[in-house]
Design a protein around this motif. Structure first.
Motif, PDB file in Angstrom:
ATOM      1  N   GLN A  24      29.692 -45.071  54.594  1.00 13.48           N
ATOM      2  CA  GLN A  24      30.259 -43.731  54.718  1.00 13.48           C
ATOM      3  C   GLN A  24      31.688 -43.791  55.244  1.00 13.48           C
ATOM      4  N   ASP A  27      33.953 -44.832  52.452  1.00 22.29           N
ATOM      5  CA  ASP A  27      34.214 -43.721  51.539  1.00 22.29           C
ATOM      6  C   ASP A  27      35.232 -42.755  52.131  1.00 22.29           C
ATOM      7  N   ASP A 137      23.297 -38.660  45.423  1.00 21.36           N
ATOM      8  CA  ASP A 137      23.871 -38.976  46.735  1.00 21.36           C
ATOM      9  C   ASP A 137      25.189 -39.743  46.663  1.00 21.36           C
ATOM     10  N   ASP A 138      25.811 -39.804  45.471  1.00 21.42           N
ATOM     11  CA  ASP A 138      27.181 -40.323  45.397  1.00 21.42           C
ATOM     12  C   ASP A 138      28.091 -39.416  46.219  1.00 21.42           C
ATOM     13  N   ARG A 139      28.977 -40.011  46.979  1.00 22.76           N
ATOM     14  CA  ARG A 139      29.912 -39.235  47.794  1.00 22.76           C
ATOM     15  C   ARG A 139      31.028 -38.676  46.910  1.00 22.76           C
ATOM     16  N   THR A 158      28.238 -34.514  48.737  1.00 23.28           N
ATOM     17  CA  THR A 158      27.517 -35.470  47.901  1.00 23.28           C
ATOM     18  C   THR A 158      27.030 -34.802  46.619  1.00 23.28           C
ATOM     19  N   TYR A 159      26.991 -35.605  45.564  1.00 23.88           N
ATOM     20  CA  TYR A 159      26.412 -35.174  44.291  1.00 23.88           C
ATOM     21  C   TYR A 159      24.896 -35.259  44.405  1.00 23.88           C
ATOM     22  N   LYS A 160      24.189 -34.262  43.859  1.00 21.86           N
ATOM     23  CA  LYS A 160      22.729 -34.239  43.958  1.00 21.86           C
ATOM     24  C   LYS A 160      22.029 -34.444  42.612  1.00 21.86           C
ATOM     25  N   CYS A 175      25.689 -29.899  43.822  1.00 19.91           N
ATOM     26  CA  CYS A 175      26.241 -30.678  44.931  1.00 19.91           C
ATOM     27  C   CYS A 175      26.009 -29.916  46.233  1.00 19.91           C
ATOM     28  N   ASN A 190      35.272 -38.626  42.641  1.00 19.19           N
ATOM     29  CA  ASN A 190      34.358 -39.617  43.198  1.00 19.19           C
ATOM     30  C   ASN A 190      35.189 -40.656  43.954  1.00 19.19           C
TER      31      ASN A 190
END
Length: 426
Positions: A24, A27, A137-139, A158-160, A175, A190
């Motif tokens: 995290q 990122d 869960d991609d940031r 985060t992408y859901k 998201c 991203n």
């Protein structure tokens, strides 16, 4: 009693937790660099309906959400010390995407306004829009202008999941980004510096998730549109615009009558905040301005359309806007076929029909407001649809005709602020 924690599980959790924090933190560092690199090409858009966000592409176009454009004729932005005026060249209401281009700018005063070619800003941005795939869960990071402030901000989330919202065939990214008012149209990145889409909406209805759902229109839809916005397309836009013959719209030259549109029963007219709305209560009907002797006229109005879902009949849901009406066997109209999500122009002469495709064409959908404007001068006609020049003809089969709107199988149709202008002279 409390269950004992197995040493192996405890050690594993201790090992994983620092890894998650490290990922995290990494990122966050990446997104800080992305923000610094691209903040100057994320723009604040302003028009008669409010403020939104957008971004400049490497081709020199500005991408934003369709609802940010609304029914405004143009938008404005400040970029690199210049105040730009923007026009729209493509709109996709279903996916909430609009493509704009600069038409001119000034630096200190509007008196210094200079027209520019559509690709004047080409090469100023390095933002790429592609067809990348996302994983849960991609940031991600949204950049925009919350509440319309003048400094671009970044919002992490985060992408859901990819979901289908509003219409069955419209994919959106779900998201947990807080899409604050003013951020609509802003790019969502991203951690690879790729734009995955644009922020369009947040969920206002209860959901079964433990996070606030917001929606991003995927970059893959933007990429498909951008493939068609090439040099030839923009030449067509320019050609149609130049061939729409207008007239002097100064007050001294205009007769500006209040449109006396005759409608079927079960219609309601209301006035709200200075705007007049004509609302139909039937699924089929008409409005007409019955003056078949009209030679030249400019008509401007907004129209909201919602077709019937789950019809019990095979009848087509459509709206037909009469541009010149002589009688039932002689007229010219623009037909919006809501079942096929398309529009075309119908020429009926001596009872025989021929159709013409618009020179600039975009998809249409239900549950949306459109802007419509046209000019007729004797045997010529020019049409702006969604504030984009889409059609002209300088050789109409007749030079006079009445105006009207007919609709069929529509759940709701609302006509707003009809403006009708007739020139005294040319």
């Amino acid at each position: 009693m409390r269950f004992p924690i197995k040493p192996s599980l405890y050690i594993t959790s201790l090992l994983l937790f620092p890894l998650l924090l490290s990922s995290q933190t990494k990122d966050d560092s990446v997104f800080t660099k992305i923000y610094s690199k691209y903040k100057n090409v994320v723009v604040r858009l302003e028009n008669s309906q409010g403020v939104g966000s957008g971004f400049l592409t490497s081709e020199g176009f500005i991408i934003t959400a369709d609802h940010v454009v609304g029914t405004s004729v143009s938008a404005q932005m400040n970029y690199n010390g210049m105040h730009f005026f923007l026009h729209t060249c493509y709109r996709d209401h279903a996916n909430d995407i609009a493509i704009l281009y600069p038409s001119g700018y000034y630096i200190d005063s509007e008196d210094d306004y200079r027209e520019v070619p559509y690709d004047f800003l080409k090469g100023k941005s390095k933002i790429t829009v592609g067809m990348m795939e996302m994983k849960a869960d991609d940031r991600i990071m949204l950049m925009g202008y919350p509440y319309g402030i003048v400094e671009v901000k970044r919002i992490l989330g985060t992408y859901k999941d990819e979901v289908y919202r509003y219409m069955e065939n419209v994919p959106l990214y779900a998201c947990d980004l807080p899409v604050i008012k003013g951020c609509s149209g802003g790019p969502v990145f991203n951690n690879k510096e790729e734009v995955i889409g644009i922020a369009v909406k947040f969920e206002t209805k209860p959901t079964d998730t433990d996070y606030l759902i917001s929606y991003v229109s995927p970059a893959k839809n933007i990429a498909k549109i951008m493939k068609s916005i090439d040099k030839e397309y923009m030449k067509t836009i320019e050609k149609v615009n130049k061939n729409i013959m207008g007239f002097d719209v100064t007050k001294k030259n205009l007769i500006n009558p209040k449109p006396k549109y005759y409608a079927q029963k079960n219609t309601k007219t209301i006035t709200e905040n200075g705007s007049e709305f004509v609302i139909n209560k039937n699924d089929t009907g008409y409005y007409s301005y019955s003056d078949p002797g009209l030679v030249s006229v400019n008509v401007f109005f907004d129209i909201y359309l919602e077709s019937i879902v789950g019809k019990k009949t095979d009848a087509t849901s459509y709206v037909e806007i009469y541009l010149k009406w002589r009688d039932e066997d002689n007229y010219i109209s623009m037909v919006m076929d809501m079942d096929k999500n398309s529009y075309y122009f119908l020429y009926r002469v001596d009872g025989n029909n021929t159709t013409q495709e618009p020179m600039v064409k975009m998809p249409i959908v239900s549950e949306t407001k459109y802007n419509f404007e046209f000019y007729t001068i004797s045997n010529t006609i020019g049409v702006y649809f969604d504030n984009i020049p889409v059609f002209y003809d300088h050789n109409l089969p007749f030079d006079t005709g009445a105006l009207g709107i007919y609709f069929s199988q529509m759940k709701t149709m609302i006509i707003q602020d009809i403006l009708l202008r007739i020139p005294k002279s040319f």
